[in-house]
Motif scaffolding. Structure first.
Motif, PDB file in Angstrom:
ATOM      1  N   THR A 172       0.962  -0.904   0.259  1.00  0.00           N
ATOM      2  CA  THR A 172      -0.029   0.302   0.160  1.00  0.00           C
ATOM      3  C   THR A 172       0.538   1.345   0.089  1.00  0.00           C
ATOM      4  O   THR A 172       0.575   2.373  -0.895  1.00  0.00           O
ATOM      5  CB  THR A 172      -0.757   0.076   1.300  1.00  0.00           C
ATOM      6  N   ILE A 186      -6.110   2.185  -4.877  1.00  0.00           N
ATOM      7  CA  ILE A 186      -4.856   1.436  -4.800  1.00  0.00           C
ATOM      8  C   ILE A 186      -5.718   0.516  -3.331  1.00  0.00           C
ATOM      9  O   ILE A 186      -5.808  -0.899  -4.106  1.00  0.00           O
ATOM     10  CB  ILE A 186      -4.425   1.929  -3.346  1.00  0.00           C
ATOM     11  N   THR A 190      -6.131  -3.521  -4.996  1.00  0.00           N
ATOM     12  CA  THR A 190      -5.900  -4.914  -4.145  1.00  0.00           C
ATOM     13  C   THR A 190      -7.055  -5.415  -3.057  1.00  0.00           C
ATOM     14  O   THR A 190      -6.609  -6.129  -2.177  1.00  0.00           O
ATOM     15  CB  THR A 190      -5.081  -3.967  -2.461  1.00  0.00           C
ATOM     16  N   VAL A 197      -6.563   1.061   3.848  1.00  0.00           N
ATOM     17  CA  VAL A 197      -5.864   1.652   2.259  1.00  0.00           C
ATOM     18  C   VAL A 197      -5.164   3.359   3.555  1.00  0.00           C
ATOM     19  O   VAL A 197      -4.172   3.058   3.589  1.00  0.00           O
ATOM     20  CB  VAL A 197      -6.365   1.837   1.224  1.00  0.00           C
TER      21      VAL A 197
END
Length: 217
Positions: A172, A186, A190, A197
């Motif tokens: 991250t 992100i 992910t 995050v």
């Protein structure tokens, strides 16, 4: 009428002149356009593209998988995917981000193949740090001689500190600070919530700042 013809001729002439330039003389944007021409990318132009962006790919893979010995193989696979799919890139200006996603997705693909399952890991102790409070960013490029913090010892310690982070936090923080992706991107990449995050980034920053505090004072 003559003005329109003249303008059209000048445009065509400009394109023809541009096409005569060798790849190393093209801007990044025009180089990508050159690679999108034809059925397959021009090999000389693609080699120049690889030369310009190889360090970017290497840097991403290094921070995502510092302990992997086959990062060179992963980088090669990244460029194979770029070669096969570059014609699908509709916005050449966003090539760098597109390339980053290919590298990151490849990393996750390989991670799944290796059946490496990550579990949430506490960083020392829970810390109430809201995202944005810590005004400290990870430098993505090699240090400049004029930077008063640019000592070999500091940057070696920084790389080790990133490598020591739990995998989820390392991924991250790399995507945010080194690749410059938005939080939403992100989260999508992910597969976790936006709040997760932000929490991971805040805690990773806090951990890195704690480790590197002697160099920051």
């Amino acid at each position: 009428m003559s003005q329109a013809i003249s303008a059209s001729w000048l445009t065509a002439e400009g394109k023809q002149s541009q096409s005569k330039l060798s790849p190393e003389k093209l801007s990044n944007y025009d180089l990508i356009l050159r690679c999108q021409e034809g059925f397959n990318p021009d090999r000389v132009a693609f080699a120049e593209l690889l030369n310009r962006y190889q360090s970017h790919v290497d840097r991403i893979l290094y921070h995502l998988a510092p302990d992997w010995q086959d990062r060179a193989d992963l980088a090669q696979e990244v460029w194979i995917r770029v070669y096969r799919n570059i014609k699908r890139l509709n916005e050449p200006m966003k090539f760098r981000g597109w390339l980053s996603r290919i590298a990151t997705n490849l990393f996750y693909d390989e991670l799944r193949k290796r059946k490496r399952v990550s579990h949430p890991v506490s960083l020392d102790a829970p810390r109430r740090v809201d995202d944005g409070e810590i005004e400290w960013d990870i430098v993505s490029d090699y240090p400049s001689p004029n930077d008063n913090l640019a000592t070999r010892e500091f940057y070696d310690r920084l790389r080790l500190a990133i490598a020591d982070l739990p995998e989820a936090f390392r991924t991250t923080i790399v995507l945010r600070e080194i690749d410059g992706l938005a939080y939403e991107e992100i989260a999508e990449m992910t597969g976790v919530s936006l709040g997760t995050v932000k929490s991971r980034i805040a805690r990773a920053r806090a951990k890195l700042q704690s480790v590197l505090q002697p160099y920051l004072d």
